[in-house]
Design an enzyme around this catalytic site. Structure first.
Site, short mmCIF file in Angstrom:
data_model
loop_
_atom_site.label_atom_id
_atom_site.label_comp_id
_atom_site.label_asym_id
_atom_site.label_seq_id
_atom_site.Cartn_x
_atom_site.Cartn_y
_atom_site.Cartn_z
N GLY A 31 0.81 -1.21 0.00
CA GLY A 31 0.00 0.00 0.00
C GLY A 31 0.84 1.26 0.00
N GLY A 36 5.80 4.70 -8.49
CA GLY A 36 6.59 3.48 -8.70
C GLY A 36 5.67 2.26 -8.77
N HIS A 37 4.72 2.18 -7.83
CA HIS A 37 3.75 1.08 -7.86
C HIS A 37 2.91 1.12 -9.13
CE1 HIS A 37 4.21 1.55 -3.34
NE2 HIS A 37 4.50 0.29 -3.51
N GLY A 147 9.44 -4.25 -8.28
CA GLY A 147 10.30 -3.13 -8.63
C GLY A 147 11.77 -3.48 -8.48
N LYS A 149 13.93 -1.40 -7.54
CA LYS A 149 14.49 -0.68 -6.40
C LYS A 149 14.86 -1.67 -5.30
CE LYS A 149 12.44 1.32 -3.26
NZ LYS A 149 12.52 1.48 -1.80
N ASP A 150 13.98 -2.66 -5.12
CA ASP A 150 14.26 -3.73 -4.16
C ASP A 150 14.95 -4.86 -4.94
OD1 ASP A 150 12.73 -2.69 -1.70
OD2 ASP A 150 11.28 -2.55 -3.32
N GLN A 153 15.27 -8.24 -3.20
CA GLN A 153 13.95 -8.87 -3.09
C GLN A 153 13.56 -9.54 -4.41
OE1 GLN A 153 10.34 -7.34 -1.00
NE2 GLN A 153 9.81 -6.55 -3.02
N SER A 185 9.66 5.78 -2.73
CA SER A 185 9.47 4.77 -1.69
C SER A 185 8.34 5.26 -0.80
CB SER A 185 10.74 4.63 -0.86
OG SER A 185 10.46 3.99 0.38
N ARG A 187 8.29 4.95 2.20
CA ARG A 187 8.94 5.48 3.42
C ARG A 187 9.39 6.93 3.26
NH1 ARG A 187 10.55 0.04 3.49
NH2 ARG A 187 9.90 -1.07 5.36
O1 PAF Z 1 7.99 -4.84 -1.75
C1 PAF Z 1 7.03 -4.89 -0.97
O2 PAF Z 1 6.21 -3.96 -0.86
C2 PAF Z 1 6.85 -6.13 -0.10
O3 PAF Z 1 8.06 -6.63 0.32
C3 PAF Z 1 6.01 -7.22 -0.78
C4 PAF Z 1 6.70 -7.76 -2.02
C5 PAF Z 1 4.66 -6.67 -1.14
C6 PAF Z 1 5.82 -8.42 0.17
O4 PAF Z 1 5.14 -8.03 1.31
#
Ligand code: PAF
Length: 300
Positions: A31, A36-37, A147, A149-150, A153, A185, A187
């Site tokens: 959320g 970016g999202h 993304g 950016k991560d 991940q 971000s 954040r």
């Molecule tokens: O990148 C994120 O926002 C979170 O790590 C994700 C991939 C939604 C998993 O909770």
């Protein structure tokens, strides 16, 4: 846009769409959606007839309770943004829906999850891979969009999807930046105006490393030194890590850069909430081949 909070309901929706021959893209998010999202949503739209956005602030991936408590929650605005971007379903479950009472199962990727954010946020990737595996099982997507950016991940999730035999494609989308270079971000909302200014050191440090490479420098320590010189211009910023790594294995890069190297950065900055910090990350893949060969300028 349809709002769903139940796994069974989402699975039935996905099954019906699949049976009708439509492809599904899943955009997993926590959320506080920003541009970016929305770029992830667009990448999903470009590949699939149906786009599902999940919004779930996943408690198991927060190693710091303060970070979980202060993570921005903006569901109404998020729904509005999804509506505006042609999202078909927003999946926003309660924690008890994703983690049934008595739950005790985790999904864990090994070596890729150990360095960088894995080292500074113990248990973080275990929480991420656990919830992402559950989201894959709930939304049954053909494409899962993340993304760059991560970066770590993305690498960890790709590995997990292959290893657990998920029949889907993990797609990485380039980082979206503010006009001044700061990576978007959720954040960023928690930065004070002054720490927002000093956060620019992150993207500047990446650019400084790139410049060193373009000037022919191949020694990893020299490239890092140029980046640190940028970071030191922001006294409020506290570096968590600044490392050059192999973009595939995430092993430490060699002393002399010969192939592409991931330059990954994480840093803390003062938050709006007194006494708290915000941790930001950014990265760039440096490519010596694209930057020109060392000594090239010496040749006739
Ligand atoms: O990148 C994120 O926002 C979170 O790590 C994700 C991939 C939604 C998993 O909770």
């Amino acid at each position: 846009v349809q709002l769903s909070s139940k796994v069974r309901e989402l699975q039935r929706y996905a099954d019906a769409e699949r049976a009708a021959g439509r492809r599904i893209a899943l955009v997993p998010t926590m959320g506080a959606l920003h541009a970016g999202h929305l770029a992830l949503v667009d990448a999903g739209r470009a590949r699939a007839e149906r786009v599902i956005v999940s919004i779930f602030v996943n408690p198991t991936q927060f190693n710091n309770p303060g970070d979980l408590a202060t993570y921005p929650r903006t569901l109404e605005a998020d729904l509005e943004a999804c509506r505006g971007r042609g999202v078909d379903v927003v999946f926003a479950p309660e924690a008890s829906e994703m983690y049934p009472p008595g739950e005790q199962t985790r999904v864990e990727v090994d070596a890729l999850a150990k360095p960088l954010c894995g080292a500074s946020r113990p248990g973080h990737f275990r929480g991420v891979t656990t919830v992402v595996a559950k989201l894959f099982l709930a939304a049954r997507p053909h494409f899962a969009i993340f993304g760059q950016k991560d970066f770590q991940q993305l690498a960890v999730v790709r590995r997990m999807a292959r290893d657990l035999l998920f029949d889907l494609e993990v797609v990485g989308v380039p980082t979206v930046r503010e006009p001044d270079g700061l990576a978007l971000s959720s954040r960023n909302l928690r930065l004070t105006p002054e720490s927002r200014r000093q956060a620019l050191a992150l993207s500047r440090a990446l650019a400084a490393a790139e410049r060193e490479l373009a000037a022919g420098e191949r020694r990893a320590d020299r490239v890092l030194r140029a980046a640190h010189a940028e970071l030191e211009k922001s006294p409020l910023l506290r570096v968590d890590y600044a490392e050059l790594r192999d973009p595939e294995t995430l092993a430490l890069a060699s002393d002399v850069l010969t192939g592409p190297a991931l330059f990954a950065l994480a840093a803390f900055l003062p938050a709006r909430e007194p006494g708290q910090e915000v941790r930001l990350i950014d990265n760039r893949v440096l490519d010596p081949a694209a930057a020109g060969r060392p000594g090239e300028e010496d040749r006739p």
